[in-house]
Design an enzyme around this catalytic site. Structure first.
Site, PDB file in Angstrom:
ATOM      1  N   HIS A  44      74.237  51.995  26.063  1.00 34.68           N
ATOM      2  CA  HIS A  44      75.431  51.725  26.870  1.00 34.68           C
ATOM      3  C   HIS A  44      76.473  50.914  26.101  1.00 34.68           C
ATOM      4  O   HIS A  44      76.914  49.852  26.544  1.00 34.68           O
ATOM      5  CB  HIS A  44      75.049  51.017  28.182  1.00 34.68           C
ATOM      6  CG  HIS A  44      74.271  51.876  29.123  1.00 34.68           C
ATOM      7  ND1 HIS A  44      73.974  51.493  30.414  1.00 34.68           N
ATOM      8  CD2 HIS A  44      73.719  53.113  28.967  1.00 34.68           C
ATOM      9  CE1 HIS A  44      73.270  52.452  31.012  1.00 34.68           C
ATOM     10  NE2 HIS A  44      73.107  53.437  30.147  1.00 34.68           N
ATOM     11  N   GLN A  61      71.422  54.446  21.250  1.00 32.44           N
ATOM     12  CA  GLN A  61      72.684  55.136  21.485  1.00 32.44           C
ATOM     13  C   GLN A  61      73.812  54.607  20.602  1.00 32.44           C
ATOM     14  O   GLN A  61      74.951  55.028  20.745  1.00 32.44           O
ATOM     15  CB  GLN A  61      73.079  54.990  22.969  1.00 32.44           C
ATOM     16  CG  GLN A  61      72.116  55.664  23.911  1.00 32.44           C
ATOM     17  CD  GLN A  61      72.469  55.431  25.370  1.00 32.44           C
ATOM     18  OE1 GLN A  61      73.438  54.758  25.706  1.00 32.44           O
ATOM     19  NE2 GLN A  61      71.662  55.980  26.263  1.00 32.44           N
ATOM     20  N   GLU A  63      80.830  59.166  37.757  1.00 30.77           N
ATOM     21  CA  GLU A  63      82.094  58.936  38.449  1.00 30.77           C
ATOM     22  C   GLU A  63      83.300  59.359  37.631  1.00 30.77           C
ATOM     23  O   GLU A  63      83.302  59.269  36.397  1.00 30.77           O
ATOM     24  CB  GLU A  63      82.254  57.454  38.786  1.00 30.77           C
ATOM     25  CG  GLU A  63      81.257  56.930  39.790  1.00 30.77           C
ATOM     26  CD  GLU A  63      81.497  55.484  40.172  1.00 30.77           C
ATOM     27  OE1 GLU A  63      80.716  54.943  40.986  1.00 30.77           O
ATOM     28  OE2 GLU A  63      82.474  54.873  39.671  1.00 30.77           O
ATOM     29  N   TYR A  79      66.355  55.745  37.397  1.00 30.45           N
ATOM     30  CA  TYR A  79      65.780  56.990  36.888  1.00 30.45           C
ATOM     31  C   TYR A  79      64.379  57.250  37.433  1.00 30.45           C
ATOM     32  O   TYR A  79      63.916  58.392  37.443  1.00 30.45           O
ATOM     33  CB  TYR A  79      65.762  56.972  35.360  1.00 30.45           C
ATOM     34  CG  TYR A  79      67.148  57.037  34.760  1.00 30.45           C
ATOM     35  CD1 TYR A  79      67.933  58.172  34.921  1.00 30.45           C
ATOM     36  CD2 TYR A  79      67.676  55.964  34.063  1.00 30.45           C
ATOM     37  CE1 TYR A  79      69.215  58.239  34.390  1.00 30.45           C
ATOM     38  CE2 TYR A  79      68.959  56.022  33.524  1.00 30.45           C
ATOM     39  CZ  TYR A  79      69.715  57.152  33.691  1.00 30.45           C
ATOM     40  OH  TYR A  79      70.987  57.216  33.167  1.00 30.45           O
ATOM     41  N   TYR A  90      85.415  48.312  39.980  1.00 31.00           N
ATOM     42  CA  TYR A  90      84.887  49.634  40.294  1.00 31.00           C
ATOM     43  C   TYR A  90      83.415  49.607  40.724  1.00 31.00           C
ATOM     44  O   TYR A  90      82.788  50.653  40.829  1.00 31.00           O
ATOM     45  CB  TYR A  90      85.169  50.590  39.135  1.00 31.00           C
ATOM     46  CG  TYR A  90      86.661  50.829  39.043  1.00 31.00           C
ATOM     47  CD1 TYR A  90      87.265  51.863  39.736  1.00 31.00           C
ATOM     48  CD2 TYR A  90      87.487  49.933  38.362  1.00 31.00           C
ATOM     49  CE1 TYR A  90      88.643  52.039  39.721  1.00 31.00           C
ATOM     50  CE2 TYR A  90      88.865  50.086  38.348  1.00 31.00           C
ATOM     51  CZ  TYR A  90      89.435  51.140  39.029  1.00 31.00           C
ATOM     52  OH  TYR A  90      90.809  51.294  39.028  1.00 31.00           O
TER      53      TYR A  90
END
Length: 472
Positions: free
Chosen positions: A252, A182, A345, A366, A355
């Site tokens: 991420h 990613q 979220e 997953y 959070y």
């Protein structure tokens, strides 16, 4: 002699049983029969639809990639009436059914339909036009002025669209990125005072070249620079994590960049695949960071005087934020955060708040296993809104233009998996209405209000940017 023969017969019978068992367990699932038994009633015996949508028309409303389709079959889409099949079908059988569907798609010649030229919403008919095409994994868009846009391509290119024309040559001399998984060139942001100072900000995945090993560690990095004669110049390093905090994972990274009315710069780094580290004040990942535009640490940052904490941290417990926006009137920071399977979220981020990830969450792994039974805990914030199942939120902006007057200050939310742009109405920090205003043209990577008041949507598969305007 008789006992020897009996033993030999017993051994042969045992070998027969073993062979029969292995043959049975190694047999490939009958995908066509499984489809007819479990899927045909809704999707049609010929896969062309019935009570539910066709599976061979090139349209996948809830994720086109195999991984998404497999998870949708296994865990269902309960709010739409699709049951889960994890108790009825094995993982191997589900994969076989997906393979059967893919073969049927090929036979039908299924192709993704082109983006529509006109879209109807609850408030407007919108015209859809291509703004930039033939891009390679475009990730973000921002605007220097009404005639000039900047677009990042994740492999490491910064592209310019000038007077509606995508320039053939990418900006030269931009930072070298780690384009793997990613990672790559991520966000681009134009300084709010660009006309005075000319600064442009980039976020990207940076690898430690000096590391000796097969998989050098990497982390999100932030720089600013200027563009002169189509060349990146005057680069300044604004944020680089300590080398010992870099990770060898390739997912991420975050990362979006926004500026509030008081001149602070915010950016987010994802948990880098180590959710437990999102609760560690000494590490950069799983956090929102706040700095001055030149990289200095603000004197009122919440953990400035904590000896163990990174001084740039503004909030913690954030899994992987890929949408950030500043409210045009209040200056509040809002973010969208990828959950795992479920639990995407929307949060209003406040100084020093936690959070929750991964101590509390509304999502699951997953593979369907439980991450934690907890959704609440004292000292940890609840999301202002969450999506379950997840829509793969990505890209966020408050609509700030004048073309769509009814949508002023409403929140534009992009979705990768569902290939959507959603419009959220927020009152007193609560989402009171949500509607889908654009869908099915590609994976929505970013969404932004342009200086002309149009809505610009960055798409993957296909790699392009489309421009949305109200029908004249």
């Amino acid at each position: 002699m008789k006992s020897i023969i009996q033993k030999a017969g017993s051994i042969l019978f045992l070998l027969f049983l073993i062979f029969s068992f292995n043959a049975k367990t190694n047999a490939q699932p009958d995908a066509a029969a499984l489809y007819q038994q479990y899927c045909a009633q809704c999707h049609g015996s010929d896969l062309n639809g019935g009570n539910a949508t066709s599976l061979v028309d090139g349209v996948w409303q809830f994720g086109a990639e195999d991984g998404y389709v497999i998870r949708n079959i296994k865990h269902g889409i309960p709010h739409l009436g699709m049951p889960s099949y994890e108790r009825s079908l094995t993982d191997e059988e589900i994969r076989a059914v997906v393979g059967y569907i893919r073969e049927a798609e090929k036979e039908e010649g299924a192709v993704k339909p082109p983006a529509p030229e006109m879209v109807e919403t609850m408030d407007y008919f919108m015209e859809v036009e291509t703004f930039a095409d033939n891009l390679e994994i475009p990730w973000a868009i921002d605007f220097i002025d009404e005639n000039t846009a900047l677009i990042t391509e994740r492999p490491g290119r910064l592209r310019i669209v000038e007077n509606g024309v995508l320039q053939a040559e990418a900006v030269k001399n931009t930072p070298q990125v780690l384009h793997e998984g990613q990672g790559g060139l991520l966000d681009v942001a134009v300084d709010p005072e660009y006309e005075r100072n000319g600064w442009i900000y980039l976020a990207y995945s940076h690898e430690l070249k000096e590391y000796e090993g097969n998989r050098p560690p990497a982390m999100t990095r932030l720089v600013r620079g200027k563009i002169e004669n189509n060349t990146w110049t005057n680069e300044e390093l604004l944020f680089e994590a300590p080398p010992e905090t870099y990770r060898t994972t390739r997912h991420h990274y975050g990362c979006r960049i926004v500026f509030d009315p008081w001149g602070y710069l915010y950016f987010a780094i994802g948990d880098r695949g180590a959710g437990y580290q999102a609760q560690d004040f000494s590490l950069p990942n799983g956090k929102v960071h706040r700095i001055h535009k030149d990289g200095r640490i603000p004197e009122n940052n919440p953990f400035l005087y904590d000896d163990e904490a990174m001084k740039s941290i503004y909030s913690l417990g954030n899994r992987n934020i890929q949408g950030m926006a500043i409210h045009p009137e209040t200056g509040e920071l809002w973010t969208t955060e990828h959950g795992p399977m479920g639990g995407d979220e929307l949060n209003m981020i406040e100084s020093g708040k936690n959070y929750g990830w991964e101590t509390i969450t509304y999502g699951r792994n997953y593979n369907g296993t439980i991450i934690t039974e907890l959704t609440h805990m004292p000292g940890m914030e609840q999301p202002n809104f969450y999506w379950k199942p997840s829509i793969a939120v990505c890209g966020l902006d408050f609509y700030r233009g004048n073309l769509f007057e009814k949508w002023k200050n409403r929140l534009l939310v992009g979705a990768l998996k569902y290939e959507e742009v959603r419009l959220l109405q927020i009152e007193e920090e609560r989402v009171v209405h949500e509607q889908v205003i654009f869908k099915g043209a590609g994976r929505v990577r970013d969404v932004s209000t342009g200086p002309d008041g149009a809505i610009y949507v960055v798409l993957n598969n296909p790699g392009k940017v489309v421009r949305l305007t109200p029908e004249e």
